[in-house]
Write a protein that holds these residues in place. Structure first.
Motif, PDB file in Angstrom:
ATOM      1  N   ILE C  14       0.864  -0.733  -0.646  1.00  0.00           N
ATOM      2  CA  ILE C  14      -0.166  -0.197   0.171  1.00  0.00           C
ATOM      3  C   ILE C  14       0.557   1.332   0.140  1.00  0.00           C
ATOM      4  O   ILE C  14       0.564   2.399  -0.367  1.00  0.00           O
ATOM      5  N   TYR C  15       1.784   1.464   0.919  1.00  0.00           N
ATOM      6  CA  TYR C  15       2.858   2.546   1.099  1.00  0.00           C
ATOM      7  C   TYR C  15       3.857   2.903  -0.196  1.00  0.00           C
ATOM      8  O   TYR C  15       3.450   3.695  -1.071  1.00  0.00           O
ATOM      9  N   TYR C  16       4.470   1.514  -0.977  1.00  0.00           N
ATOM     10  CA  TYR C  16       4.850   1.301  -2.643  1.00  0.00           C
ATOM     11  C   TYR C  16       3.773   1.865  -3.464  1.00  0.00           C
ATOM     12  O   TYR C  16       4.407   2.934  -4.105  1.00  0.00           O
ATOM     13  N   TYR C  17       2.648   1.653  -3.466  1.00  0.00           N
ATOM     14  CA  TYR C  17       2.067   2.262  -4.587  1.00  0.00           C
ATOM     15  C   TYR C  17       1.421   3.978  -4.267  1.00  0.00           C
ATOM     16  O   TYR C  17       1.648   4.863  -5.326  1.00  0.00           O
ATOM     17  N   VAL C 209     -15.931   7.680   6.291  1.00  0.00           N
ATOM     18  CA  VAL C 209     -14.250   7.465   6.657  1.00  0.00           C
ATOM     19  C   VAL C 209     -13.228   8.355   6.260  1.00  0.00           C
ATOM     20  O   VAL C 209     -12.996   9.081   5.141  1.00  0.00           O
ATOM     21  N   ASP C 210     -12.190   8.429   7.248  1.00  0.00           N
ATOM     22  CA  ASP C 210     -10.825   8.926   6.840  1.00  0.00           C
ATOM     23  C   ASP C 210     -10.312   9.152   5.572  1.00  0.00           C
ATOM     24  O   ASP C 210      -9.371   8.017   5.706  1.00  0.00           O
ATOM     25  N   GLY C 211     -10.302   9.727   5.187  1.00  0.00           N
ATOM     26  CA  GLY C 211      -9.499   9.191   3.132  1.00  0.00           C
ATOM     27  C   GLY C 211      -8.235   9.642   3.529  1.00  0.00           C
ATOM     28  O   GLY C 211      -6.871   8.662   2.415  1.00  0.00           O
ATOM     29  N   ASN C 212      -7.532  10.463   4.988  1.00  0.00           N
ATOM     30  CA  ASN C 212      -6.573  10.101   4.836  1.00  0.00           C
ATOM     31  C   ASN C 212      -5.389   9.129   5.545  1.00  0.00           C
ATOM     32  O   ASN C 212      -4.531   8.423   5.776  1.00  0.00           O
ATOM     33  N   ASP C 213      -6.147   7.711   6.037  1.00  0.00           N
ATOM     34  CA  ASP C 213      -5.728   6.901   6.550  1.00  0.00           C
ATOM     35  C   ASP C 213      -5.927   5.459   5.838  1.00  0.00           C
ATOM     36  O   ASP C 213      -7.458   5.121   5.306  1.00  0.00           O
ATOM     37  N   PRO C 214      -4.882   4.898   4.661  1.00  0.00           N
ATOM     38  CA  PRO C 214      -4.906   4.110   3.973  1.00  0.00           C
ATOM     39  C   PRO C 214      -6.161   3.174   4.636  1.00  0.00           C
ATOM     40  O   PRO C 214      -6.788   1.877   3.752  1.00  0.00           O
ATOM     41  N   ILE C 215      -5.697   2.736   5.427  1.00  0.00           N
ATOM     42  CA  ILE C 215      -6.097   1.331   6.457  1.00  0.00           C
ATOM     43  C   ILE C 215      -7.646   1.212   7.000  1.00  0.00           C
ATOM     44  O   ILE C 215      -8.013   0.360   6.406  1.00  0.00           O
ATOM     45  N   LYS C 216      -8.204   2.537   6.773  1.00  0.00           N
ATOM     46  CA  LYS C 216      -9.779   2.360   7.111  1.00  0.00           C
ATOM     47  C   LYS C 216     -10.395   2.379   5.910  1.00  0.00           C
ATOM     48  O   LYS C 216     -11.115   2.056   5.794  1.00  0.00           O
ATOM     49  N   VAL C 271       0.891  11.008   2.001  1.00  0.00           N
ATOM     50  CA  VAL C 271       2.690   9.555   1.931  1.00  0.00           C
ATOM     51  C   VAL C 271       3.104   9.735   3.549  1.00  0.00           C
ATOM     52  O   VAL C 271       3.142   8.783   3.714  1.00  0.00           O
ATOM     53  N   MET C 272       3.092  10.530   4.163  1.00  0.00           N
ATOM     54  CA  MET C 272       3.718  11.192   4.841  1.00  0.00           C
ATOM     55  C   MET C 272       3.469  10.556   6.241  1.00  0.00           C
ATOM     56  O   MET C 272       4.344   9.971   6.872  1.00  0.00           O
ATOM     57  N   THR C 273       2.477  10.558   6.947  1.00  0.00           N
ATOM     58  CA  THR C 273       1.557  10.149   8.596  1.00  0.00           C
ATOM     59  C   THR C 273       1.949   8.424   7.604  1.00  0.00           C
ATOM     60  O   THR C 273       2.235   7.366   8.857  1.00  0.00           O
ATOM     61  N   PHE C 274       1.891   8.077   6.797  1.00  0.00           N
ATOM     62  CA  PHE C 274       1.814   6.310   6.431  1.00  0.00           C
ATOM     63  C   PHE C 274       3.290   6.061   7.217  1.00  0.00           C
ATOM     64  O   PHE C 274       3.453   5.014   7.279  1.00  0.00           O
ATOM     65  N   GLU C 275       4.163   6.878   6.342  1.00  0.00           N
ATOM     66  CA  GLU C 275       5.437   6.495   5.896  1.00  0.00           C
ATOM     67  C   GLU C 275       5.797   6.427   7.491  1.00  0.00           C
ATOM     68  O   GLU C 275       6.537   5.560   7.827  1.00  0.00           O
ATOM     69  N   LYS C 276       5.836   7.245   8.265  1.00  0.00           N
ATOM     70  CA  LYS C 276       5.597   7.254   9.556  1.00  0.00           C
ATOM     71  C   LYS C 276       4.903   6.401  10.386  1.00  0.00           C
ATOM     72  O   LYS C 276       5.771   5.408  11.223  1.00  0.00           O
ATOM     73  N   ARG C 277       4.072   6.496   9.910  1.00  0.00           N
ATOM     74  CA  ARG C 277       3.562   4.723  10.934  1.00  0.00           C
ATOM     75  C   ARG C 277       4.195   4.089  10.903  1.00  0.00           C
ATOM     76  O   ARG C 277       4.410   2.414  11.566  1.00  0.00           O
ATOM     77  N   LEU C 278       4.815   3.096   9.648  1.00  0.00           N
ATOM     78  CA  LEU C 278       5.293   1.996   9.211  1.00  0.00           C
ATOM     79  C   LEU C 278       6.251   2.122  10.075  1.00  0.00           C
ATOM     80  O   LEU C 278       7.034   0.915  10.396  1.00  0.00           O
TER      81      LEU C 278
END
Lengths: 327, 334, 325
Positions: C14-17, C209-216, C271-278
């Motif tokens: 998901i992050y890669y894409y 849904v929170d559209g900035n959270d890919p998991i949700k 992108v930034m927040t998901f990167e940080k989370r991973l």
């Protein structure tokens, strides 16, 4: 060979096609339980079930829009627009979507779709149940526009439309439904879209027309024959694509051309045919091309004298043809 | 409705209720006459209001035709009569005569329209009138003139995109609009269950942030009250209201339709037990505001109006064929 | 399809894409500013919604009907950076349209991406139609249409939801609500706060849904897809998100939204927040991240070079594909 009405020929062809190809579905307003407001689809839901012959919500843009999606996804939809007059809410879907999808995807996608719609006047349908809308679509590359003039042609052209890989508009004249009868073979046959048909051979004048008007022209030709005028009748059968070759052949043969359509005069397909003849056969003509068409009013009025004044009749054709022959 | 209580806290205008009943009966009788003329071969086409009179008259009488506008649909005989169109005018249109004020004999019957009486001309493709109505209301708002617009449609028409587009537009701009869905359960032959996946069209109002009200169409007083409330809200600048009147259709879609192929047996009979004309008469009788004598007098009066309209229209001339080309574009001469 | 688990591999994918889309998007703007690409439409800011949603589908089998903002969606669905760049630069080999349409008018039959036009909301009914066919053919496929909140004012949005709900079609309507239709804010578009509120009018679930959270987004889409495959009909998902760039390279958004508002949303850059989370959750190491970013950079460079060298369409092909060949 069975004698059928124009309407029966269409219904039986739909039945035959539904039996032949399980990908075919029919839907539209009232086409299911009711069998269509003209009964064209009567009995089809009973035979093929609600999945294949179904009533849709009352929304033409949705009917055509979903049919486009269904066609892309492996079905062969035959949506019905209840009256051609009601096709306009779906124009965006037909013109900007169906007609352009192949072109805009560079051939990747196609929309095999047959849109059936009853059209034409003389049935007290007034402004919104009488229109001839064919030329709106004939103007659009990517679409094909078919208008049968006999029960026999109705069958062969409908089967060909179903086989076609592109969107085809199949217009059925309401006044033809029950008034026209003719022999229709039981077996399946295809009439190529874009091929005109010489319905009567003659030497003095050519009458080029399509749909219900073919029958009025044939009647006129009989009257003219008694006056010693020999009329040739070319049934276009489809107005996009036009059979240019046959149009030019008949124009060159008789040198006098009368074009007849119920659709409004200005911008009607008669103008295009005239231009083709002028471009390619001008010096074979013995008289100016003549057009007999619906007057330039937005649509057919309801009141009988007004409706009659609008409608093309065999008498009006006879008169125009006689005039032209004398030139 | 017989058990229904009167408007709480408001004086009852019995004369208005009797007027309401008069228009319901007139609509029914004029409609019945149309069918007779059709069966006699004197009229090519009928499309009916029968079963919907309560909803139609209830809304129309809650409006003010001097400032309000309506955009009716083809079933709205009761609406246009109660809004000011005369029986003669209706019959001229029905028989396609020259002096038909709706279209001079150009349109099919029941395509009402009369500028002088604030009735917008309509067409046959359904639901176009709802966006038109939003436009009329927009002009009222922009021009700051008092008044509201009411638009009428069947439940089948609510599937059209324009229903959504009109309600969305009107709610965003808080337009003085009332959208009245006369839900008779059928769009020609298609039952409501095949038209939408909800029980009440009014449920859709929440998607536009506006009130959605369900009323029983056989109870013209309830329809009247809902319309009064909606009209007041519209005049206050608070925007549109969606009113859904549950009604019945007692005839086939039109004189060219045969409803036996699609209506379940017995359904019509059950619906006739809720006949708005009968229910309202009974209600008036219960409150001792109506009796047989009054009924007889009313029927006689209505009969005279219907006879007069029929004779008048039958004797009226057809349009002159030479007028076929008139009114394609503006012309000061015609 | 068995319910996919959110494995570390899936999270990385998901992050890669998302990151790849952002990099392709950034490159498109550079090419535009250099005068090499006439127009750009961006998915910048929408990556979490787009990637999260389609990763919950059977990619390449289920149908998607995207709109012009869905760069990240089509990349996650299998359209390659080379194909994207061929399309951007209008090359003959553009698989979306052979250089016929404007950029961002996706369509790739191989991956079951439906071709799309410019008139908004037409795709909603197409998705319903694709799903109608799936229902009739019993092919088990789900269709997903995505669209901005502005296009929900179109009649076809209503017609599609009504049609799909009456016939219980396997379709997901994904609204990417970024608050603006070009310059028109949502409050001038509709008189309600949430597009999802309209679901009630069709008797179907409406999910915010929170559209900035890919998991949700992934989770709600997965649920909607399962519901669709069970034959229970459509779902309307509203993903609240934001676009970080103007509507297109021809637009200037300073006229209609404040820089403060944009900055506020950028704090939640998906992108930034998901990167940080991973990284924080140790799904990925810093080294892995760097390697992936290098790979992305190479891919974007390759795609750009490849497309720039690719031939333009032959003018003789102008008349092709009007009808079947």
């Amino acid at each position: 060979m069975a004698v059928m009405s124009y309407l029966e020929a269409i219904r039986e062809t739909l039945r035959q096609e539904l039996r032949r190809d399980s990908r075919i579905i029919i839907y539209g307003e009232d086409v299911g339980v009711r069998g269509g407001v003209f009964r064209v689809t009567e009995g089809l839901q009973k035979e093929f079930g609600e999945d294949r012959v179904m009533d849709s919500p009352l929304a033409e843009a949705a009917i055509i829009g979903t049919a486009i999606g269904a066609a892309v996804n492996g079905l062969r939809p035959i949506p019905e627009i209840q009256f051609a007059d009601f096709i306009f809410p779906a124009i965006n879907q037909i013109v900007q979507e169906a007609a352009r999808i192949r072109y805009r995807s560079n051939g990747d996608f196609g929309v095999p779709l047959v849109i059936r719609a009853p059209f034409g006047g003389g049935v007290h349908g007034a402004l919104y149940h009488s229109q001839s809308v064919e030329v709106f679509f004939a103007h659009v590359p990517g679409l094909k526009v078919v208008i049968p003039g006999t029960p026999y042609d109705a069958k062969g052209l409908l089967a060909a439309a179903v086989e076609d890989e592109d969107p085809v508009l199949y217009f059925e004249h309401k006044a033809a439904y029950r008034s026209l009868k003719g022999e229709v073979p039981e077996e399946r046959y295809l009439i190529p879209i874009g091929k005109a048909d010489l319905k009567r051979s003659g030497k003095d004048i050519s009458i080029i027309t399509y749909g219900l008007m073919v029958n009025y022209a044939l009647k006129a030709a009989e009257a003219l024959e008694k006056e010693g005028i020999s009329a040739e009748i070319l049934d276009l059968r489809s107005i996009r694509p036009l059979d240019v070759q046959m149009i030019l052949e008949t124009a060159k043969k008789t040198g006098k051309v009368l074009i007849v359509h119920e659709d409004n005069l200005t911008g009607g397909i008669g103008g295009e045919i005239s231009a083709l003849i002028a471009e390619h056969a001008l010096f074979d003509l013995d008289a100016p091309i003549r057009r007999l068409a619906g007057p330039d009013v937005p649509a057919m009025p309801y009141s009988p004298p007004l409706e009659h004044a609008f409608m093309i009749t065999s008498d009006k054709i006879t008169e125009a043809a006689r005039d032209l022959a004398k030139f | 409705m017989a058990q229904r209580e009167l408007l709480s806290g408001q004086p009852v205008d019995w004369q208005k209720l009797k007027t309401m009943y008069y228009y319901m009966v007139l609509s029914r009788k004029l409609d019945e006459r149309m069918w007779i003329l059709n069966r006699q071969g004197k009229a090519a086409f009928v499309i009916s209001c029968q079963g919907q009179e309560g909803a139609q008259v209830g809304v129309a009488l809650a409006m003010d035709p001097s400032v309000d506008w309506i955009t009716p649909y083809y079933r709205d005989l009761g609406v246009v009569l109660a809004f000011g169109m005369t029986a003669r005018e209706v019959m001229l249109g029905f028989l396609a005569k020259r002096d038909d004020p709706s279209s001079g004999g150009r349109q099919m019957p029941s395509h009402y329209g009369l500028r002088a009486k604030h009735i917008l001309t309509g067409s046959s493709p359904v639901t176009t009138q709802v966006t038109h109505a939003a436009g009329l209301a927009l002009a009222m708002k922009v021009r700051k003139v008092p008044g509201i617009t009411a638009s009428f449609l069947g439940e089948g028409s609510t599937s059209q995109g324009e229903f959504h587009e009109a309600l969305n537009f009107a709610s965003v701009h808080k337009l003085p609009l009332i959208v009245v869905v006369e839900n008779n359960g059928y769009a020609i032959s298609v039952p409501q269950a095949h038209q939408m996946s909800v029980i009440n069209v009014a449920d859709r109002a929440s998607g536009y942030g506006i009130p959605g009200v369900v009323v029983q169409g056989s109870d013209p007083l309830a329809v009247y009250e809902a319309t009064v409330a909606a009209r007041e809200r519209a005049l206050r600048g608070e925007g549109p209201t969606l009113i859904e009147a549950k009604t019945h259709r007692y005839t086939p879609h039109s004189s060219d339709d045969d409803d036996r192929s699609y209506r379940p047996e017995g359904e019509l009979l059950r619906e006739k037990a809720d006949d708005p004309v009968v229910m309202f008469r009974n209600w008036l009788t219960t409150y001792q505001k109506w009796d047989d004598q009054q009924e007889t007098a009313l029927l006689k009066r209505v009969r005279e109006v219907v006879d007069d309209a029929t004779d008048y229209a039958e004797k009226a001339p057809y349009p002159d064929p030479s007028t076929l080309l008139d009114h394609v574009y503006y012309s000061p001469q015609v | 399809m068995a319910k996919a688990k959110l494995t570390p591999e899936l999270l990385k994918e998901i992050y890669y894409y998302m990151a790849l889309s952002r990099a392709v998007d950034d490159r498109m703007w550079i090419l535009n500013r250099q005068g090499r690409a006439p127009v750009v439409y961006s998915s910048n800011g929408h990556e979490a919604t787009q990637v999260g949603a389609v990763m919950a589908l059977n990619r390449g089998e289920d149908w998607i009907v995207p709109y012009y903002r869905d760069l990240a969606m089509v990349i996650a669905y299998g359209e390659t950076p080379r194909e994207i760049m061929l399309h951007l630069l209008g090359r003959a080999a553009d698989p979306n349209s052979g250089g016929r349409q404007m950029p961002a008018h996706w369509g790739l039959k191989r991956r079951h991406i439906m071709t799309t036009g410019s008139v908004v909301a037409t795709q909603d009914v197409h998705a319903a139609g694709l799903a109608l066919a799936s229902k009739v053919l019993k092919d088990g496929r789900v269709s997903l249409a995505s669209f901005g909140e502005g296009s929900t004012s179109q009649g076809e949005f209503h017609e599609a939801l009504n049609f799909a709900s009456v016939h219980k079609l396997p379709v997901i309507f994904l609204n990417e609500n970024n608050g603006y239709a070009i310059s028109v804010p949502a409050r001038k578009q509709m008189a309600i706060m949430d597009v999802a509120a309209r679901a009630q009018g069709y008797g179907i679930p409406g999910v915010i849904v929170d559209g900035n959270d890919p998991i949700k987004v992934y989770e709600v889409t997965q649920e909607a897809a399962e519901r669709a495959r069970r034959g229970e009909g459509p779902t309307l998902i509203e993903a609240k998100t934001y676009r970080f760039v103007p509507h297109s390279s021809d637009d200037d958004d300073r006229a209609y939204r404040s820089r403060e508002e944009v900055a506020e949303w950028k704090k939640r850059d998906p992108v930034m927040t998901f990167e940080k989370r991973l990284i924080d959750e140790k799904v990925m190491t810093e080294d892995e991240l760097k390697a992936m970013q290098q790979r992305i950079k190479n891919e974007v460079n390759d795609a750009t070079d490849f497309a720039e060298k690719a031939p333009l369409p032959d003018p003789n092909t102008l008349g092709r594909y009007v009808y079947a060949e």
